[in-house]
Write a protein that holds these residues in place. Structure first.
Motif, short mmCIF file in Angstrom:
data_model
loop_
_atom_site.label_atom_id
_atom_site.label_comp_id
_atom_site.label_asym_id
_atom_site.label_seq_id
_atom_site.Cartn_x
_atom_site.Cartn_y
_atom_site.Cartn_z
N LYS A 152 -9.24 13.04 36.59
CA LYS A 152 -8.31 14.18 36.69
C LYS A 152 -8.44 15.12 35.49
N LYS A 153 -8.54 14.52 34.30
CA LYS A 153 -8.63 15.31 33.06
C LYS A 153 -9.90 16.18 33.07
N HIS A 154 -11.00 15.59 33.50
CA HIS A 154 -12.26 16.33 33.56
C HIS A 154 -12.18 17.45 34.58
N ILE A 155 -11.51 17.16 35.70
CA ILE A 155 -11.41 18.17 36.77
C ILE A 155 -10.58 19.37 36.30
N ASP A 156 -9.52 19.07 35.55
CA ASP A 156 -8.71 20.17 34.99
C ASP A 156 -9.56 21.04 34.07
N LYS A 157 -10.38 20.40 33.25
CA LYS A 157 -11.23 21.15 32.33
C LYS A 157 -12.27 21.96 33.10
N LEU A 158 -12.80 21.33 34.15
CA LEU A 158 -13.78 22.00 35.00
C LEU A 158 -13.19 23.28 35.60
N LYS A 159 -11.94 23.16 36.07
CA LYS A 159 -11.27 24.31 36.69
C LYS A 159 -11.08 25.44 35.67
#
Ligand code: GDP
Ligand code: ZN
Length: 327
Positions: A152-159
């Motif tokens: 989830k943390k990586h996906i937030d950063k990706l966004k």
């Protein structure tokens, strides 16, 4: 016995250099024939001192010489002319001669492979790359790879990163070499173009390329820690053709493009969003650091320009930034 030249075909043919090793070049002509060529005379770029006369991607004109080599007819090409390059990337030589080696020319686009983790690609690294590509007039697509490993943390950063870079105008893709996600889109983007792929070691460049074109076995990851020394000067870029159309340029051992000499005031020109807003600064020569009525700083405050981009800009501005010349 000395070789005898028996036939010179004076009809100049157009071709593209697909491999270059200094005084020899392999070219592919308009009839899709592969011809080994020698380079006639001294071709030099006016703007920079360079060590190699032709580079992968160059468009050239050559004629053919056939000679009788003890009964065997051999044919070689002789390059007479190099067309003006629409762009090129260079690598600065390590010694003090200040000579540059042209890695490749006439590139349509670059793909920067990024991983948010495993390993981490920093925004500083991304922005430095984008600045050098802007300076060379090479469009860049950002490819976020290994998305199968993102929590989830990586996906937030990706966004967040995707929003930042798409707002500026850079295309962003997501891929996973493991699940195959995004590979078709990547393929479509590369079709019929001359592409270079860059990024940190370990982000998945060779894995992705081998999925796009099985069997290529590019040497992207060939340089292991133990073999690092000495290899750089002897490796040459090579261009490979995709079955589905287009080319990929392999740049073994080259992690980043050599930056052209750049004046401080020029740097903001290569941050498109900063450059655009800077027209509203009170001072025409505003460096966006300490001046009053700076539109760039206002835009950062308003969230129109990402702070990470401004940090990268400031980093490049620093005079003693060694990377500016060597990157
Ligand atoms: P390069 O140095 O950029 O050429 O990176 P490699 O292609 O050698 O990949 C480094 C490692 O990452 C290898 O172990 C690959 O199997 C792995 N890898 C590459 N792409 C992906 C991906 O999308 N997902 C996962 N989970 N692993 C990947
Ligand atoms: Zn300003």
């Amino acid at each position: 016995m000395a070789k005898k030249y028996i036939f010179v075909n004076k009809n100049l043919k157009k071709a593209r250099v697909i491999k270059s090793t200094g005084s020899w070049a392999t070219v592919k002509n308009d009839d899709n024939q592969i011809v080994d060529c020698k380079i006639k005379g001294n071709f030099r770029l006016k703007e920079i001192k360079n060590t190699n006369p032709v580079a992968v991607g160059d468009l050239v004109e050559y004629d053919t010489i056939e000679h009788n080599d003890n009964g065997t007819i051999n044919s070689i090409g002789l390059i007479h002319k190099i067309e003006k390059r629409k762009n090129y990337i260079i690598r600065k030589s390590q010694n003090l001669s200040k000579q540059a080696h042209i890695i490749a020319a006439n590139i349509d686009q670059a793909f920067l492979i990024i991983t948010i983790n495993f390993p981490l690609t920093t925004t500083t690294f991304i922005d430095r790359f984008l600045v050098s590509a802007e300076a060379y007039s090479i469009p860049v697509t950002l490819v976020f790879n290994k998305i199968d490993r993102f929590d989830k943390k990586h996906i937030d950063k990706l966004k967040l990163l995707t929003k930042t870079y798409e707002n500026i105008g850079y295309k962003c893709l997501q891929t996973s070499a493991k699940t195959g996600e995004g590979i078709d889109t990547l393929k479509t983007e590369m079709t019929d173009k001359i592409n270079v792929v860059s990024g940190h070691s370990g982000v998945g460049k060779s894995t992705l390329i081998n999925i796009l074109q099985p069997g290529l076995n590019l040497k992207t990851n060939e340089i292991s820690e133990s073999h690092k020394t000495g290899k750089h000067s002897t490796t040459f870029a090579e261009m490979f053709e995709f079955d589905f159309g287009g080319y990929i340029i392999d740049t073994p051992g080259i992690k980043a493009y050599g930056m052209l000499e750049m004046e401080a005031w020029e740097i903001s020109h290569y941050f498109p969003e900063i450059f655009k807003v800077s027209k509203n600064c009170q001072f025409q020569n505003c460096s966006h650091t300490h001046e009053p009525e700076c539109a760039v700083k206002t835009a950062i405050k308003n969230g129109e320009i990402a702070e990470s981009r401004y940090i990268s800009y400031l980093g490049l501005l620093e005079k003693d930034d060694k990377h500016r010349a060597a990157f």
